[in-house]
Design an enzyme around this catalytic site. Structure first.
Site, mmCIF file in Angstrom:
data_model
loop_
_atom_site.group_PDB
_atom_site.id
_atom_site.type_symbol
_atom_site.label_atom_id
_atom_site.label_comp_id
_atom_site.label_asym_id
_atom_site.label_seq_id
_atom_site.Cartn_x
_atom_site.Cartn_y
_atom_site.Cartn_z
ATOM 1 N N HIS A 55 4.729 18.801 -14.204
ATOM 2 C CA HIS A 55 3.302 18.833 -14.264
ATOM 3 C C HIS A 55 2.461 17.836 -14.682
ATOM 4 O O HIS A 55 1.420 17.252 -13.970
ATOM 5 C CB HIS A 55 2.917 20.299 -15.114
ATOM 6 N N HIS A 62 6.539 24.839 -22.196
ATOM 7 C CA HIS A 62 6.919 23.658 -22.170
ATOM 8 C C HIS A 62 7.326 23.364 -23.874
ATOM 9 O O HIS A 62 6.259 23.771 -24.682
ATOM 10 C CB HIS A 62 6.639 22.228 -21.512
ATOM 11 N N ASP A 83 8.667 17.761 -23.955
ATOM 12 C CA ASP A 83 8.320 17.736 -22.479
ATOM 13 C C ASP A 83 7.173 16.964 -22.107
ATOM 14 O O ASP A 83 7.414 16.297 -21.055
ATOM 15 C CB ASP A 83 8.575 19.076 -22.108
#
Length: 276
Positions: free
Chosen positions: A190, A230, A234
């Protein structure tokens, strides 16, 4: 200027203040002034030539490396005094600590969690649309190549070390990947995808759109921490991955562009001609 550079910006990183060069003597070779290609064996250690002015110069003009040096010493102290997390305990994540209020809010409001997940999925769709548009419509493949590099590497790393799903994970059927299916935690695609799109926007001088994507990316990161989708690492590596693979894709595109400027073709009489 008698050998002295007055412009501070010309000072090489982490060098001391420029001094007037001393005249060369016949003893230079014996004192360690090696010629090109020679190994210096008897040179005086560099730090023994430092003066107070040199140190002040470094602190003034190279303040960022000085901050990094202080950070190195600080985290060395932290690393050697902090007790490690036992294998039977969940990982400690500072981002999770900072977003505890948001996590409690989303836990008690499933509908709000669903709305935010849907908005996040729309943002992912915006990233994908822009990256594909830049290639298919505008004919600029760099962002698309960067994304392909990034997700391939993410798959390799994510499969190599499969992190456990964080405790308290708040999934949603409208989140991306749609359907709340399995996904690799490390690193955040993302975030990396948004960075890649934002960098491409800046190259095209689409400043307002880039700033909008950056703001949405920050909100996306906060939401991912709040839902425990997450770990903080990350997200941080996702930012770096976006920058790294954008740079690598740029080098790849440039190498192919240089290669294409000199092409060889066979003429009708069998001879070869080069075109640049």
């Amino acid at each position: 200027m008698n050998g002295v550079v007055s412009n501070p910006s010309a000072v090489t990183l982490l060098t001391l203040n420029n001094r007037r060069p001393r005249p060369r003597s016949d003893d230079d070779d014996d004192m360690g002034m090696a010629k090109k290609g020679q190994v210096v064996l008897n040179a005086k250690p560099h730090f023994m030539t430092w003066t107070t002015d040199d140190l002040l110069h470094v602190a003034k003009f190279h303040w960022l490396p000085c901050i990094f040096a202080a950070g190195l010493l600080f985290f060395m102290a932290v690393e050697y005094t902090l007790r490690m997390i036992p294998s039977s305990s969940p990982p400690f994540d500072l981002g999770f600590v900072a977003t505890r209020p948001l996590h409690r809010l989303l836990s008690s409001s499933p509908h709000l969690n669903t709305v935010l997940a849907a908005l996040n999925t729309v943002f992912v769709g915006m990233q994908t649309t822009y990256i594909l548009w830049s290639f298919l419509v505008e004919g600029r493949p760099r962002a698309t190549i960067s994304t392909l590099f990034m997700f391939t590497c993410r798959g390799i790393l994510g499969y190599s070390t499969q992190l456990p799903l964080p405790q308290g994970f708040l999934g949603s059927g409208v989140d991306f990947p749609v359907g709340n299916v399995s996904f690799f935690l490390f690193y955040s695609g993302h975030v990396a995808g948004s960075v890649i799109a934002s960098l491409d926007m800046r190259r095209m001088k689409r400043w307002e759109l880039a700033r909008t994507f950056d703001a949405l990316n920050v909100l996306q990161a906060v939401r991912l921490l709040g839902t425990r989708g997450h770990y903080t690492i990350d997200l941080a590596v996702g930012v770096g991955a976006g920058m790294l693979f954008d740079s690598l894709a740029g080098k790849y595109v440039e190498s192919k562009r240089k290669l294409s400027t000199t092409t060889t073709t066979t003429t009708s009489n069998g001879k070869e001609a080069s075109f640049t």
